[in-house]
Design an enzyme around this catalytic site. Structure first.
Site, short mmCIF file in Angstrom:
data_model
loop_
_atom_site.label_atom_id
_atom_site.label_comp_id
_atom_site.label_asym_id
_atom_site.label_seq_id
_atom_site.Cartn_x
_atom_site.Cartn_y
_atom_site.Cartn_z
N ALA A 11 0.49 -1.09 0.02
CA ALA A 11 0.14 -0.02 0.08
C ALA A 11 0.95 1.46 -0.17
O ALA A 11 0.24 2.78 0.01
CB ALA A 11 -0.58 -0.07 0.93
N ASP A 59 7.31 -7.70 4.76
CA ASP A 59 7.53 -8.93 3.52
C ASP A 59 6.64 -9.86 3.19
O ASP A 59 6.74 -10.97 4.10
CB ASP A 59 9.13 -9.03 3.42
N VAL A 60 6.08 -9.80 3.04
CA VAL A 60 5.02 -10.48 2.01
C VAL A 60 5.27 -11.73 2.10
O VAL A 60 4.79 -13.12 1.81
CB VAL A 60 3.60 -10.45 1.51
N SER A 157 -3.97 -10.21 -11.60
CA SER A 157 -3.83 -9.74 -12.92
C SER A 157 -4.92 -10.21 -14.18
O SER A 157 -4.78 -10.79 -14.73
CB SER A 157 -1.97 -9.73 -13.34
N TYR A 170 5.64 -14.71 -14.07
CA TYR A 170 4.20 -14.10 -13.38
C TYR A 170 3.53 -14.56 -13.28
O TYR A 170 1.96 -14.31 -12.92
CB TYR A 170 4.53 -12.66 -13.95
N THR A 205 1.55 2.45 -12.64
CA THR A 205 2.36 2.07 -11.47
C THR A 205 3.60 2.66 -11.01
O THR A 205 4.17 2.33 -12.70
CB THR A 205 1.42 1.87 -10.73
N1 NAD Z 1 -0.10 -1.40 -12.92
C1 NAD Z 1 -0.38 -2.39 -13.65
O1 NAD Z 1 -0.84 -2.52 -14.60
C2 NAD Z 1 -1.06 -3.82 -12.94
C3 NAD Z 1 -1.51 -4.51 -14.13
C4 NAD Z 1 -2.00 -5.83 -13.50
C5 NAD Z 1 -1.39 -6.54 -11.28
N2 NAD Z 1 -1.04 -6.04 -11.36
C6 NAD Z 1 -0.76 -5.97 -10.01
O2 NAD Z 1 -1.12 -4.94 -8.69
C7 NAD Z 1 -0.73 -4.65 -7.90
C8 NAD Z 1 0.18 -3.87 -7.32
O3 NAD Z 1 0.89 -3.35 -8.74
P1 NAD Z 1 0.93 -1.89 -8.65
O4 NAD Z 1 1.10 -1.46 -9.82
O5 NAD Z 1 -0.15 -1.45 -7.97
O6 NAD Z 1 2.82 -1.32 -8.12
P2 NAD Z 1 3.72 -0.38 -7.36
O7 NAD Z 1 4.82 -1.09 -7.70
O8 NAD Z 1 3.00 0.53 -7.53
O9 NAD Z 1 2.64 -1.09 -5.67
C9 NAD Z 1 3.15 -2.38 -5.41
C10 NAD Z 1 3.98 -1.94 -3.44
O10 NAD Z 1 4.33 -3.69 -3.19
C11 NAD Z 1 5.11 -3.59 -2.82
N3 NAD Z 1 5.81 -4.41 -2.51
C12 NAD Z 1 6.68 -5.32 -3.51
N4 NAD Z 1 7.40 -6.19 -2.78
C13 NAD Z 1 6.79 -6.60 -1.67
C14 NAD Z 1 6.85 -7.30 -0.84
N5 NAD Z 1 7.64 -8.97 -0.45
N6 NAD Z 1 6.22 -7.25 0.27
C15 NAD Z 1 4.92 -6.20 1.03
N7 NAD Z 1 5.22 -4.89 -0.27
C16 NAD Z 1 6.04 -5.38 -1.61
C17 NAD Z 1 6.21 -2.85 -3.22
O11 NAD Z 1 7.04 -1.80 -2.30
C18 NAD Z 1 5.14 -1.95 -3.97
O12 NAD Z 1 4.97 -0.82 -3.28
C19 NAD Z 1 0.67 -5.76 -7.89
O13 NAD Z 1 0.39 -7.17 -7.44
C20 NAD Z 1 0.78 -6.41 -10.00
O14 NAD Z 1 1.45 -7.65 -9.73
C21 NAD Z 1 -0.55 -4.10 -11.53
#
Ligand code: NAD
Length: 289
Positions: A11, A59-60, A157, A170, A205
């Site tokens: 978040a 760290d998830v 996703s 992924y 993002t």
């Molecule tokens: N942005 C897109 O186009 C898109 C599309 C499909 C799916 N997603 C999914 O959406 C979700 C969120 O991604 P986003 O686009 O907001 O990216 P983002 O990089 O802006 O946010 C992801 C956050 O997760 C944190 N993170 C990473 N590894 C972690 C861990 N081990 N423990 C705790 N936190 C951790 C990161 O530090 C980051 O703040 C992800 O699961 C991503 O796969 C994103």
């Protein structure tokens, strides 16, 4: 009555930050579970007072880190937990198809091939499974404080519905999230816990390298507001569970499982479930495998 309490993983940025902000605006107290200490702390302070939002560095990919997160969130929430968005995610950290075969880099000291990096499976899938496991434990113990029903949302996703050839691990992780949601959702709803997932298209993002953001056509972007539409659909419905919701542009789409190929497969997937349940009841040691 105490306010409902939610956890959002990842978040500190992007979708997770938008969802956490949305939850606070709806009267939730929210725990920001984030790996990055800077963005995590910033996110929590941007959401209001320390009573509204708490940052817990997490760290998830580590079970013990997630287990500590859930305990801390439950206690901070006054012994209740109502919502979890298992959202943290990363892309592949090693390419399955290397451009050239670098033998010396691929072998360990014994001459054995080192394993492929599957960190994206741990963060995107394993952590979601353990997250629901932990969530269920605490929701069941939230009744006395006014809770006892729960909503769990995972971020999959569009790669979990189609394929992303550039990110095979992924893709596998996100298919896993869709399958897990569809299997667990229809069961856990019977005890008041809904389980759904979102499948975003392209949302600009920090997940996306800046070079991609520079060239990506705007008409193929999905705004963060579409993720919030899906979230509202889940929050407003206590019976919707097991749903896979694709997000594209400004719309949300409820996606069904693939069709049964014939009546036999349909029977196996539906009618035979009682046979499995009866058989499993006779072999409880199965859990030890
Ligand atoms: N942005 C897109 O186009 C898109 C599309 C499909 C799916 N997603 C999914 O959406 C979700 C969120 O991604 P986003 O686009 O907001 O990216 P983002 O990089 O802006 O946010 C992801 C956050 O997760 C944190 N993170 C990473 N590894 C972690 C861990 N081990 N423990 C705790 N936190 C951790 C990161 O530090 C980051 O703040 C992800 O699961 C991503 O796969 C994103």
């Amino acid at each position: 009555m105490s306010k409902p309490v939610g956890i959002v993983t990842g978040a500190g940025s992007g979708i997770g930050l938008a969802v956490a902000t949305h939850l606070v605006s709806k009267g939730y107290r929210v725990v920001i579970a984030e790996l990055n200490p800077t963005t995590g702390a910033q996110a929590a302070s941007s959401l209001g007072s320390s009573d509204d939002a708490l940052f817990v560095q997490t760290d998830v990919a580590s079970y013990s880190s997630q287990a500590r997160l859930f305990k801390q969130a439950y206690e901070w929430g006054g012994n209740r937990l109502d919502f979890c968005h298992a959202n943290a995610g990363i892309d592949d950290r090693q390419m399955l198809y290397d451009v050239e075969d670098k033998e010396e880099e691929e072998l360990d000291a014994d001459g054995l091939v080192k394993p492929l990096n599957t960190k994206s499976m741990q963060v995107n899938l394993e952590a979601v499974i353990q997250g629901l496991w932990l969530f269920k434990h605490y929701v069941r113990r939230s009744k006395a404080a006014g809770g006892g029903k729960g909503k769990f949302v995972a971020t999959a996703s569009a790669a979990g519905l189609y394929v992303m050839t550039t990110n095979p691990q992924y893709t596998a992780s996100k298919y896993g999230v869709v399958g897990f949601t569809r299997a667990a959702g229809p069961v856990l709803v019977n005890e008041g816990i809904t389980v759904n997932c979102i499948c975003p298209g392209f949302i600009p993002t920090n997940l996306c390298p800046p070079e991609i953001l520079k060239v990506w056509p705007e008409e193929h972007m999905t705004p963060l507001s579409t993720a919030l539409k899906a979230m509202d659909a889940f929050l407003d419905d206590d019976t919707m569970s097991g749903q896979t919701v694709e997000l594209s542009q400004d719309k949300i789409y409820f996606r069904e499982m693939v069709d049964w190929v014939n009546e036999s497969q349909k029977w196996i997937g539906t009618e035979s479930l009682s046979i499995w349940e009866e058989a499993y009841a006779k072999v409880p040691e199965k859990a030890g495998y």
